[in-house]
Design an enzyme around this catalytic site. Sequence first.
Site, short mmCIF file in Angstrom:
data_model
loop_
_atom_site.label_atom_id
_atom_site.label_comp_id
_atom_site.label_asym_id
_atom_site.label_seq_id
_atom_site.Cartn_x
_atom_site.Cartn_y
_atom_site.Cartn_z
N HIS A 230 125.09 -57.27 -58.54
CA HIS A 230 124.73 -58.54 -59.16
C HIS A 230 125.83 -59.05 -60.08
O HIS A 230 126.07 -60.26 -60.17
CB HIS A 230 123.41 -58.41 -59.93
N GLU A 231 126.49 -58.13 -60.77
CA GLU A 231 127.58 -58.54 -61.64
C GLU A 231 128.69 -59.23 -60.85
O GLU A 231 129.37 -60.12 -61.36
CB GLU A 231 128.14 -57.33 -62.40
#
Length: 250
Positions: A230-231
Site C-alpha cells: 500500500h505504501e
Amino acid sequence: MHGPPVDYREIAPSVVQITMQDQEHKNTFSDQLITGLQDAFAKVAADERCKAVVLTGYGNYFASGGTKESLLLIQERRISFTDADIYGLALDCPVPVIAAMQGHGIGGGFAMGMFADFVILSQESIYTTNFMKYGFTPGMGATLILPRKLGMSLAGEMLLSAKTYYGHELKERGVPFPVLPRADVLHHALELAGTLAEKPRVSLVTLKSHLVSELRAELPRYIEREVAMHEKTFHQPEVRALITSHYTGG
C-alpha cells in the site's frame, strides 16, 4: 437503517447468528458496522455455551468492503485498513464460523467471508476482489486467504484483474464451496451449524485451533506485506482519481 447495523441473535442455545444489516451503507465497512462486528464476536468469545456462528448479510448484500471515505483517508495516509481488524474476526473466533454469503461480497467484504471456516455462496450474487479496480494492491489479508481457499490460479486472476463473478460462474470454475440459490443459503448454514452444535465445545475449539493454526501464524506477515505494498501503490494521484470517479461501493 432498519435496526442496529449488526444483529446478534441466539438461534439455539449453542448457535449464534450475526447479521450485517447496515442498509444505509449497503454493508460497506462503516464505523457502525465495524463496531457492531467487533462487539458481536467479542460476545461469542465470552460465551462458553456457543459452539457455532453463522455470519450473514441482508437482502442482496453480504459485505461490500471499504467506504469511499475510508479509502480516501487511507490514500491520504490518515488511516490504515489495519486500524480496525475485522478481516481476522472469523479466523480468531474460537468456535467455527459459517459465512452464509447470501448476497454480494465485494473487496474486503469477500476477503472477510473467506476467513470463515465454512463458506456458502449464492448463485445470483456477485463476488469480487476489486482493489485493483481503483489502482491499489489488495489488503484485508486477501493475498493470503484467496490462494488458500480458491487455489492460486483463480485467486491470482481475481486479485490481478479485479473482475466480477457471479456465484454460478465461480461454481463452474470449481470453487470448493456450496453455491446455492440465494433463498437456500442461510437455511443450509443453519443446518450445518446445528450439526456442529451436536459436538462438544472443547473438541470444536481444539480442532479449529489446530486446523487454522498456520493461517493465524501467517496472517500478520501477510498483513505487513500488504501494508508495505500500500505504501507503494495507494498514494498515487491516479488512485485518488479512480476512487473519486469510479467508486460504486455496494
